[in-house]
Design a protein around this motif. Sequence first.
Motif, PDB file in Angstrom:
ATOM      1  N   SER A 129      78.880   4.098  44.199  1.00  0.00           N
ATOM      2  CA  SER A 129      77.871   3.599  43.257  1.00  0.00           C
ATOM      3  C   SER A 129      76.716   4.574  43.033  1.00  0.00           C
ATOM      4  O   SER A 129      75.702   4.207  42.429  1.00  0.00           O
ATOM      5  N   LEU A 130      76.846   5.795  43.506  1.00  0.00           N
ATOM      6  CA  LEU A 130      75.752   6.751  43.389  1.00  0.00           C
ATOM      7  C   LEU A 130      75.615   7.300  41.971  1.00  0.00           C
ATOM      8  O   LEU A 130      76.604   7.559  41.291  1.00  0.00           O
ATOM      9  N   GLY A 131      74.372   7.487  41.556  1.00  0.00           N
ATOM     10  CA  GLY A 131      74.089   8.067  40.254  1.00  0.00           C
ATOM     11  C   GLY A 131      74.259   9.574  40.277  1.00  0.00           C
ATOM     12  O   GLY A 131      74.719  10.155  41.261  1.00  0.00           O
ATOM     13  N   PRO A 132      73.873  10.253  39.193  1.00  0.00           N
ATOM     14  CA  PRO A 132      74.054  11.704  39.106  1.00  0.00           C
ATOM     15  C   PRO A 132      73.128  12.467  40.048  1.00  0.00           C
ATOM     16  O   PRO A 132      72.072  11.977  40.443  1.00  0.00           O
ATOM     17  N   GLU A 133      73.544  13.672  40.412  1.00  0.00           N
ATOM     18  CA  GLU A 133      72.700  14.571  41.190  1.00  0.00           C
ATOM     19  C   GLU A 133      71.559  15.062  40.290  1.00  0.00           C
ATOM     20  O   GLU A 133      71.795  15.459  39.142  1.00  0.00           O
ATOM     21  N   PRO A 134      70.330  15.065  40.772  1.00  0.00           N
ATOM     22  CA  PRO A 134      69.198  15.419  39.918  1.00  0.00           C
ATOM     23  C   PRO A 134      69.172  16.875  39.464  1.00  0.00           C
ATOM     24  O   PRO A 134      68.533  17.190  38.463  1.00  0.00           O
ATOM     25  N   LEU A 135      69.861  17.748  40.182  1.00  0.00           N
ATOM     26  CA  LEU A 135      69.870  19.162  39.792  1.00  0.00           C
ATOM     27  C   LEU A 135      71.165  19.556  39.090  1.00  0.00           C
ATOM     28  O   LEU A 135      71.444  20.739  38.915  1.00  0.00           O
ATOM     29  N   SER A 136      71.927  18.552  38.675  1.00  0.00           N
ATOM     30  CA  SER A 136      73.194  18.826  37.992  1.00  0.00           C
ATOM     31  C   SER A 136      73.029  18.700  36.474  1.00  0.00           C
ATOM     32  O   SER A 136      72.053  18.126  35.979  1.00  0.00           O
ATOM     33  N   TYR A 137      74.016  19.223  35.744  1.00  0.00           N
ATOM     34  CA  TYR A 137      74.010  19.100  34.288  1.00  0.00           C
ATOM     35  C   TYR A 137      74.193  17.646  33.855  1.00  0.00           C
ATOM     36  O   TYR A 137      73.787  17.256  32.763  1.00  0.00           O
ATOM     37  N   GLU A 138      74.793  16.854  34.723  1.00  0.00           N
ATOM     38  CA  GLU A 138      75.031  15.447  34.420  1.00  0.00           C
ATOM     39  C   GLU A 138      73.711  14.686  34.252  1.00  0.00           C
ATOM     40  O   GLU A 138      73.612  13.743  33.478  1.00  0.00           O
ATOM     41  N   PHE A 139      72.711  15.118  35.003  1.00  0.00           N
ATOM     42  CA  PHE A 139      71.380  14.515  34.884  1.00  0.00           C
ATOM     43  C   PHE A 139      70.620  15.248  33.781  1.00  0.00           C
ATOM     44  O   PHE A 139      69.882  16.201  34.018  1.00  0.00           O
ATOM     45  N   ASP A 140      70.847  14.800  32.546  1.00  0.00           N
ATOM     46  CA  ASP A 140      70.275  15.504  31.392  1.00  0.00           C
ATOM     47  C   ASP A 140      69.075  14.745  30.835  1.00  0.00           C
ATOM     48  O   ASP A 140      68.603  13.768  31.424  1.00  0.00           O
ATOM     49  N   ASP A 161      65.878   4.612  42.590  1.00  0.00           N
ATOM     50  CA  ASP A 161      67.138   3.854  42.665  1.00  0.00           C
ATOM     51  C   ASP A 161      68.303   4.840  42.641  1.00  0.00           C
ATOM     52  O   ASP A 161      68.510   5.548  41.655  1.00  0.00           O
ATOM     53  N   SER A 162      69.088   4.873  43.713  1.00  0.00           N
ATOM     54  CA  SER A 162      70.171   5.861  43.820  1.00  0.00           C
ATOM     55  C   SER A 162      71.314   5.613  42.847  1.00  0.00           C
ATOM     56  O   SER A 162      72.169   6.480  42.669  1.00  0.00           O
ATOM     57  N   SER A 163      71.338   4.445  42.198  1.00  0.00           N
ATOM     58  CA  SER A 163      72.356   4.220  41.165  1.00  0.00           C
ATOM     59  C   SER A 163      71.916   4.819  39.827  1.00  0.00           C
ATOM     60  O   SER A 163      72.725   5.003  38.927  1.00  0.00           O
ATOM     61  N   VAL A 164      70.621   5.138  39.709  1.00  0.00           N
ATOM     62  CA  VAL A 164      70.068   5.773  38.501  1.00  0.00           C
ATOM     63  C   VAL A 164      70.127   7.285  38.642  1.00  0.00           C
ATOM     64  O   VAL A 164      70.613   8.002  37.756  1.00  0.00           O
ATOM     65  N   VAL A 165      69.608   7.795  39.743  1.00  0.00           N
ATOM     66  CA  VAL A 165      69.665   9.217  40.077  1.00  0.00           C
ATOM     67  C   VAL A 165      69.499   9.302  41.588  1.00  0.00           C
ATOM     68  O   VAL A 165      68.717   8.549  42.176  1.00  0.00           O
TER      69      VAL A 165
END
Length: 270
Positions: A129-140, A161-165
């Motif tokens: 249930s984890l959200g995107p990594e904050p330093l990844s391209y997925e977290f745009d 919230d770790s399901s958000v980021v």
Amino acid sequence: MPELPEVETTRKGLEPLITSRKIVSVHIYKHRLRWEIPSHLKNTLKNRTIKKISRRAKYLLVHFDHGQLIMHLGMSGSISVVSSFEPLKKHEHFELKLDNSSSLRFHDPRRFGSILWQNLNETITLLNSLGPEPLSYEFDNDSLFNSSTGRLRNIKSFIMDSSVVVGVGNIYASESLFLAGISPKREAGKTSKKRFKVLTNSIKNVLTDAINNGGTTLNDFSNVDGNPGYFSQVLNVYGRENMPCLRCSGKIKRIIQNQRATYYCPKCQH
């Protein structure tokens, strides 16, 4: 509690010390941490070679050709690599003895950490249930705004919230909101896309700086070499209650949100 930058600092420190090393033996000195350490690890990991070490959120993943060892530092955990001949210290609950007479040891006084196992091509529930990594391209620039629709909670708890980021802990949430000029009391669902774009960049910058500076010196955290992190020396708001704002003539205020301390400048964060 070790946060994402501290865990990433640990990963980077461990990488050259354990990659390509073969495990000679596995020792479990205290089975019960947050969850039971699987007893099968003694056989599962013996004579296996460590392929690499990665990170997902605040979890460290030690990769083998048949699965991954998953470690979480909990509230007070740390990992060190020492000589296998060095006497075991108090609160060292788990040890991997390696083929070069060194040992990876898991130290956790409060025992809120965890050591788990997932087989190859399997993902345990904790990671699902984890959200995107904050330093990844997925977290745009659209990630936060798209997740905020209908969210009534304050924006600080929203970005924690770790399901958000993943990985935006209490300290880094306060610091990111300060850098973005956003009040931690602002409602997430009523924040504009433009402001979320600024906040996204602020989160990336704060976490990158923290990683480059070795994490935050707090409580029991130390790097894999036993040295403390240094990011706390450049914090803008966290821990600076009633001190002057470094950006304006305001004064830093401390409030409690969701049982956690929040620091911000009421004058320049809106």
